[in-house]
Enzyme design. Structure first.
Site, PDB file in Angstrom:
ATOM      1  N   GLU A  41       1.613  -9.462   0.688  1.00 25.02           N
ATOM      2  CA  GLU A  41       2.347  -8.657  -0.304  1.00 25.02           C
ATOM      3  C   GLU A  41       2.420  -7.177   0.063  1.00 25.02           C
ATOM      4  O   GLU A  41       3.345  -6.479  -0.362  1.00 25.02           O
ATOM      5  CB  GLU A  41       1.731  -8.794  -1.703  1.00 25.02           C
ATOM      6  N   GLY A  42       1.438  -6.693   0.822  1.00 26.05           N
ATOM      7  CA  GLY A  42       1.497  -5.297   1.277  1.00 26.05           C
ATOM      8  C   GLY A  42       2.725  -5.084   2.150  1.00 26.05           C
ATOM      9  O   GLY A  42       3.505  -4.145   1.946  1.00 26.05           O
ATOM     10  N   HIS A  43       2.915  -5.985   3.125  1.00 24.76           N
ATOM     11  CA  HIS A  43       4.112  -5.890   3.975  1.00 24.76           C
ATOM     12  C   HIS A  43       5.369  -6.077   3.131  1.00 24.76           C
ATOM     13  O   HIS A  43       6.377  -5.403   3.344  1.00 24.76           O
ATOM     14  CB  HIS A  43       4.090  -6.980   5.056  1.00 24.76           C
ATOM     15  N   LYS A 191      -4.949  -5.393   0.120  1.00 28.60           N
ATOM     16  CA  LYS A 191      -4.384  -6.510   0.884  1.00 28.60           C
ATOM     17  C   LYS A 191      -4.449  -6.182   2.365  1.00 28.60           C
ATOM     18  O   LYS A 191      -4.104  -5.064   2.769  1.00 28.60           O
ATOM     19  CB  LYS A 191      -2.909  -6.715   0.517  1.00 28.60           C
TER      20      LYS A 191
END
Ligand code: PAF
Length: 289
Positions: A41-43, A191
Site C-alpha cells: 500500500e505504500g507503493h 509498510k
C-alpha cells in the site's frame, strides 16, 4: 498497460505517449515511481499520487544490486511479479519498466559513481556503507532513461528522499521530487517489503518502534527538552524488547541529516530510527518540529 524490460523500446513508448497525450500547448507530464517490486500500500499511495498528477505514469521494478551490502538480503529480497503487475494495472499505470541487471548496468565495468557528500554520513548511510551511492546510481539512471517530470518517494526512507532531492538540485535535473507520507498498518508499523521477513512473534513486537517514536514526540510536546535523555530512554526501551536491537535512534536536522541535541525553531527536526527485529532491519522516522 505496457511492460517493457529494455531501455530503448521504453524510451520510444514514452516518446509516443507524450506526443499522443499532449493537448495543444499543455505538454503531457510523465510521473515515475521507482520501486524494487513486492509492491504494498505504500507503493500504491505513490502510484495513486503520480496517477493524479500526470498524463503518463511509469513504475520501475528493479532490485538494484548496487545498493545492497555483501551480507545484506539481496538474494532473498521478496518478489511478486504477478501481484505487482495486477496492482499496477488496477491503479492505471501506463508502463512498467522491469530491466534485468545486464540491461541496467551492461556487462562491462562501470566507471561512474554518483555520490552525494555528507548527507550519508549518519543514519542508514553510516550502517550501510555504499548504500546511497547505489541508490543514486540507479535513480539517476532511471531519471535519464525515463526523463520524468516528477518522481515519487516515500517519507519512510527520509534519508533516501533527502539525498535524491540534493542530487537532483546539484545536477540541475529538471525533475520535481514529490514526497509522500508514510503509509502504516493499523497498529502503526510502517509498510515495508521487509515486513514480510518477520515471524508472527516479531510482527507483534514491531509496532513498538513507531509507538516509541510517538512517546518521545509526546514527551517533547509536553515540554521535555533534554533530547539526549529522551534518546537514551527510547534506545533502552527498544533494546529491552524481545529480539530487538537498535541500530540507531537519532534526532537529526532534516536539511543536513546531522544529529542535533537541542530543538531549534529555525530547523526542522526528525527522530529517525533503525531497529533489528531478529535479523530484519526496520526503519522509521517522525517529524518532531
Ligand atoms: O526505495 C526503494 O525501493 C529503492 O531504494 C529505489 C528508490 C527504488 C532505488 O532502487
Amino acid at each position: 498497460m505496457i511492460i517493457c524490460d529494455k531501455i530503448s523500446p521504453l524510451r520510444s513508448e514514452i516518446r509516443s505517449m507524450r506526443t499522443a497525450r499532449t493537448m495543444g500547448a499543455l505538454a503531457a507530464r510523465v510521473g515515475l515511481v521507482p520501486t524494487m517490486g513486492f509492491l504494498h500500500e505504500g507503493h500504491a499511495s505513490l502510484i495513486q499520487k503520480a496517477r493524479a498528477e500526470n498524463e503518463i505514469v511509469v513504475v520501475s521494478i528493479f532490485i538494484n544490486p548496487l545498493q545492497f551490502g555483501p551480507n545484506e538480503d539481496l538474494n532473498r529480497y521478496p518478489r511478486s511479479p504477478e501481484q505487482d503487475q495486477a496492482l499496477c494495472e488496477q491503479l492505471g499505470v501506463d508502463l512498467i519498466f522491469t530491466p534485468n541487471i545486464e540491461e541496467m548496468y551492461g556487462t562491462e565495468k562501470v566507471f561512474t559513481r554518483v555520490h552525494v557528500e555528507l548527507l550519508g554520513n549518519y543514519l542508514c548511510g553510516a550502517s550501510r556503507p555504499g548504500h546511497f551511492d547505489g541508490v543514486c546510481m540507479v535513480v539517476s539512471k532511471l531519471f535519464h532513461i525515463v526523463e520524468p517530470d516528477a518522481t515519487y518517494f516515500g517519507e519512510k526512507d527520509v534519508q533516501q528522499l533527502r539525498i535524491v532531492e540534493q542530487m537532483v538540485k546539484d545536477l540541475s535535473m529538471p525533475i520535481e521530487i514529490v514526497s509522500c507520507a508514510t503509509v502504516r498498518e493499523e497498529d502503526g508499523l510502517a509498510k515495508s517489503s521487509r515486513n514480510a521477513y518477520l515471524s508472527p512473534t516479531q510482527r507483534k513486537i514491531a509496532p513498538e518502534i513507531f509507538r516509541t517514536l510517538q512517546t518521545i514526540a509526546a514527551r517533547i510536546h509536553s515540554g521535555e527538552r533534554n533530547l539526549m535523555q529522551l534518546q537514551s530512554d527510547a534506545i533502552h526501551h527498544l533494546n529491552h524488547l524481545p529480539e530487538c536491537k537498535v541500530d540507531y535512534l537519532l534526532f537529526v536536522d532534516l536539511q543536513t541529516l546531522t544529529p542535533v541535541d537541542q530543538l531549534d525553531a529555525n530547523h526542522s527536526i526528525r527522530l529517525a530510527v533503525a531497529v533489528y527485529v531478529g535479523a530484519t532491519r526496520l526503519i522509521d522516522n517522525l517529524l518532531i518540529t
